[in-house]
Design a protein around this motif. Structure first.
Motif, PDB file in Angstrom:
ATOM      1  N   SER A 196       0.819  -1.211   0.000  1.00  0.00           N
ATOM      2  CA  SER A 196       0.000   0.000   0.000  1.00  0.00           C
ATOM      3  C   SER A 196       0.854   1.261   0.000  1.00  0.00           C
ATOM      4  CB  SER A 196      -0.923   0.005   1.226  1.00  0.00           C
ATOM      5  OG  SER A 196      -1.651   1.203   1.308  1.00  0.00           O
ATOM      6  N   TYR A 197       0.369   2.283  -0.698  1.00  0.00           N
ATOM      7  CA  TYR A 197       1.053   3.571  -0.719  1.00  0.00           C
ATOM      8  C   TYR A 197       0.535   4.498   0.379  1.00  0.00           C
ATOM      9  CZ  TYR A 197       3.365   2.546  -5.133  1.00  0.00           C
ATOM     10  OH  TYR A 197       4.166   1.999  -6.102  1.00  0.00           O
ATOM     11  N   GLU A 198      -0.530   4.096   1.034  1.00  0.00           N
ATOM     12  CA  GLU A 198      -1.106   4.924   2.093  1.00  0.00           C
ATOM     13  C   GLU A 198      -1.077   4.157   3.406  1.00  0.00           C
ATOM     14  OE1 GLU A 198      -5.116   7.614   2.984  1.00  0.00           O
ATOM     15  OE2 GLU A 198      -5.088   6.158   1.352  1.00  0.00           O
ATOM     16  N   SER A 199      -0.666   4.837   4.455  1.00  0.00           N
ATOM     17  CA  SER A 199      -0.530   4.191   5.759  1.00  0.00           C
ATOM     18  C   SER A 199      -1.841   4.214   6.525  1.00  0.00           C
ATOM     19  CB  SER A 199       0.559   4.879   6.580  1.00  0.00           C
ATOM     20  OG  SER A 199       0.171   6.204   6.901  1.00  0.00           O
ATOM     21  N   THR A 200      -1.879   3.377   7.547  1.00  0.00           N
ATOM     22  CA  THR A 200      -2.977   3.337   8.497  1.00  0.00           C
ATOM     23  C   THR A 200      -2.382   3.303   9.895  1.00  0.00           C
ATOM     24  OG1 THR A 200      -4.310   2.059   6.921  1.00  0.00           O
ATOM     25  CG2 THR A 200      -5.062   2.092   9.194  1.00  0.00           C
ATOM     26  N   VAL A 201      -3.034   3.937  10.830  1.00  0.00           N
ATOM     27  CA  VAL A 201      -2.561   3.927  12.213  1.00  0.00           C
ATOM     28  C   VAL A 201      -3.415   2.947  13.011  1.00  0.00           C
ATOM     29  CG1 VAL A 201      -2.159   5.277  14.301  1.00  0.00           C
ATOM     30  CG2 VAL A 201      -1.742   6.304  12.057  1.00  0.00           C
ATOM     31  N   LEU A 202      -2.768   1.908  13.538  1.00  0.00           N
ATOM     32  CA  LEU A 202      -3.437   0.914  14.367  1.00  0.00           C
ATOM     33  C   LEU A 202      -2.738   0.841  15.715  1.00  0.00           C
ATOM     34  CD1 LEU A 202      -3.919  -2.007  11.788  1.00  0.00           C
ATOM     35  CD2 LEU A 202      -5.616  -0.320  12.501  1.00  0.00           C
TER      36      LEU A 202
END
Length: 310
Positions: free
Chosen positions: A190-196
């Motif tokens: 993925s080119y976009e991150s997610t905060v978990l």
């Protein structure tokens, strides 16, 4: 002129070695080992899940009644294939009225007012059959759910992302089948991150090398990623190495007894560590017996070095 000499931790180790030499070194040895070539790799694990690459809910174009479903979960279907028949609310009411008038009338109206086919919009297989014939549904209800393929998706910590590249082969394990190993190829990062949980992660998608029949959507998977590796590395077991103040040392057996040797290390897999320098292939490293360790500890505590002046 007076000079002050402070004995360092290295000399303490040397003193310990000399102490063991003069106190029967054979009785002090627990295990022995020599340099041996091994294939070492540094691995870490990530948790993922089996997911459809493209999940599609097949919904009718109008409200009505399901007349027939021609496929079951797990069936492969082709784009354009008829997978169900459905009646509109008007047709369902008319057919029911004709049925009440007798079989002849029922058959006649069945031919006049035919049901509407529902076709597969893509190649794939059925992963869910939530409805059955006879049920009345709206155009918001899914008659069937299908997928084109099953892959593994995993959220990877941004600090580990540098070890993963598109095209890399990874080992995978399923919680449902812990004794089986599956291979997969990284096909997307993925080119976009997610905060978990306050951690920045990136989604990666892994395609199985062979499509396993045991895969089911939602299964928990464990992915093993190789961060570094080296073939035929000269190494020794980790328990023969002591780490003190950032220096790696070993006990080396020689004809005179036991000596402390500083070594330079390389890659480690958690069990074995590569030795880059400080030890030759014909030398033997040893670990100490519990009794020898206790004597060494006693020696270290009672024989504390003191400042010497001259």
């Amino acid at each position: 002129m007076k000079k002050l000499f402070i004995i360092s931790g290295v000399l303490i180790a040397v003193a310990l070695a000399l102490f063991l030499i003069f106190k029967s070194p054979k009785q002090a040895i627990d295990k022995e080992a020599q340099l041996k070539q091994r294939n070492l790799s540094v691995e870490f694990r990530e948790t993922g899940a089996v997911s459809p690459r493209n999940r599609l809910e097949i919904k009718p174009p109008f409200a009505g009644r399901i007349e027939e479903i021609l496929v079951n979960e797990g069936d492969n279907v082709k784009k354009g294939q008829i997978i169900a028949w459905m009646s509109s609310s008007e047709r369902a009411a008319m057919i029911d009225a004709a049925r009440a008038m007798g079989d002849e009338e029922y058959e006649r109206w069945k031919q006049i007012y035919k049901p509407t086919p529902i076709v597969a919009p893509m190649n794939g297989f059925i992963i869910l059959r939530p409805k059955e014939p006879g049920q009345t549904i709206t155009n918001a209800d899914a008659v069937l759910v299908m997928a084109d393929d099953l892959i593994i998706e995993s959220n990877v910590d941004e600090t580990d992302l540098r070890y993963i590249k598109i095209g890399d082969k990874l080992k995978m394990y399923l919680d449902a089948y812990p004794d089986e190993t599956f291979e997969g190829i990284v096909e997307h990062i993925s080119y976009e991150s997610t905060v978990l949980s306050n951690v920045t992660v990136y989604m990666i998608k892994i395609r199985p090398v062979k499509k396993p029949s045991v895969f089911r959507a939602g299964m928990t998977a464990t992915i093993t990623v190789t961060a570094d590796s080296k073939e035929n590395a000269w190494s020794i077991p980790n328990n023969f190495i002591t780490d003190a103040r950032g220096k790696k040392t070993v006990f080396v057996k020689n004809p005179k007894g036991i000596e402390t040797r500083e070594i330079k290390t390389g890659i480690t897999d958690g069990r074995f560590t590569e030795v880059l320098s400080g030890l030759s292939q014909d030398e033997t490293v040893v670990t100490l017996t519990t009794k020898a360790k206790e004597k060494a500890k006693s020696f270290m505590s009672t024989g504390t070095p003191r400042a010497v002046t001259r």
